[in-house]
Design a protein around this motif. Structure first.
Motif, PDB file in Angstrom:
ATOM      1  N   GLU A  56      47.664  33.506  35.488  1.00 38.33           N
ATOM      2  CA  GLU A  56      47.614  32.246  36.224  1.00 38.33           C
ATOM      3  C   GLU A  56      46.749  31.289  35.427  1.00 38.33           C
ATOM      4  O   GLU A  56      45.922  31.719  34.622  1.00 38.33           O
ATOM      5  N   GLU A  57      46.983  29.999  35.623  1.00 36.07           N
ATOM      6  CA  GLU A  57      46.160  29.013  34.934  1.00 36.07           C
ATOM      7  C   GLU A  57      44.817  28.902  35.642  1.00 36.07           C
ATOM      8  O   GLU A  57      44.734  28.944  36.869  1.00 36.07           O
ATOM      9  N   SER A  58      43.771  28.771  34.844  1.00 33.16           N
ATOM     10  CA  SER A  58      42.454  28.562  35.438  1.00 33.16           C
ATOM     11  C   SER A  58      42.362  27.105  35.888  1.00 33.16           C
ATOM     12  O   SER A  58      43.135  26.260  35.457  1.00 33.16           O
ATOM     13  N   GLY A  59      41.475  26.841  36.790  1.00 32.32           N
ATOM     14  CA  GLY A  59      41.319  25.466  37.263  1.00 32.32           C
ATOM     15  C   GLY A  59      40.973  25.407  38.729  1.00 32.32           C
ATOM     16  O   GLY A  59      40.624  26.407  39.361  1.00 32.32           O
ATOM     17  N   GLN A  60      41.094  24.204  39.280  1.00 27.81           N
ATOM     18  CA  GLN A  60      40.661  23.935  40.648  1.00 27.81           C
ATOM     19  C   GLN A  60      41.435  24.731  41.693  1.00 27.81           C
ATOM     20  O   GLN A  60      40.859  25.187  42.674  1.00 27.81           O
ATOM     21  N   ILE A  61      42.748  24.896  41.498  1.00 27.16           N
ATOM     22  CA  ILE A  61      43.525  25.617  42.509  1.00 27.16           C
ATOM     23  C   ILE A  61      43.053  27.059  42.611  1.00 27.16           C
ATOM     24  O   ILE A  61      42.806  27.582  43.700  1.00 27.16           O
TER      25      ILE A  61
END
Length: 174
Positions: A85-90
């Motif tokens: 999964e992409e890292s980040g706010q979500i």
């Protein structure tokens, strides 16, 4: 609308999955329930000859609690080595809820976050390379296949790229 990133003649087809696949999963999350981007979960398997089989794709514009349950359903169905999964706010926002639901449902799987470096075509280069070398197999009769191919074949010019993000994550993970 036709992109040139993926070519129609690159794909191989399968009617039945081979035995001895090692499974990997990936997700591209969206938080808007109606409209906007889609949340996409995908699973692919790699055989001993390093061929990649796209096994299952889930794609909807829905509320977070529903896509978390869909993700857990897929993670339970397919014993993945890792889920990208992409890292980040979500992930930071929904990660604790996802982990809580996984524990409650007793669905245990390893998740790994990838930083969104560079642009989308660059992030999908490894999957594109594998496809161009005729190492990607798609199911002939999957209910999601038409939308999947339409999105890949229109990339990067198409309206949506969420499924491309998922196969790009799988390619980066591999």
């Amino acid at each position: 609308d036709e992109g040139d990133y993926f070519k129609r003649d690159w794909w191989h087809w399968y009617d039945e999955l081979p035995k001895h696949l090692t499974y990997y999963g990936a997700s591209d999350y969206a938080v808007t329930a109606k409209g906007g981007d889609y949340t996409v979960h995908g699973v692919a398997g790699v055989d001993p000859d390093d061929n990649l089989y796209v096994v299952d794709v889930w794609r909807q514009q829905t509320a977070t609690n529903l896509w978390i349950e869909a993700l857990l359903d897929m993670a339970k169905r397919y014993p993945t080595m890792c889920w990208a999964e992409e890292s980040g706010q979500i992930v930071k926002g929904v990660g604790p809820f996802l982990e809580q639901r996984a524990r409650e449902r007793k669905v245990y799987f390893r998740r790994e976050q990838f930083v969104s470096i560079a642009d989308k075509p660059t992030r999908c280069r490894s999957f594109q390379a594998r496809a161009s070398m005729r190492k990607v197999y798609l199911p002939r009769k999957a209910p999601w296949l038409t939308d999947f191919l339409a999105e890949l074949h229109s990339f990067p010019a198409g309206k949506f790229d969420d499924q491309v993000d998922v196969v790009g994550l799988i390619g980066r993970m591999l």
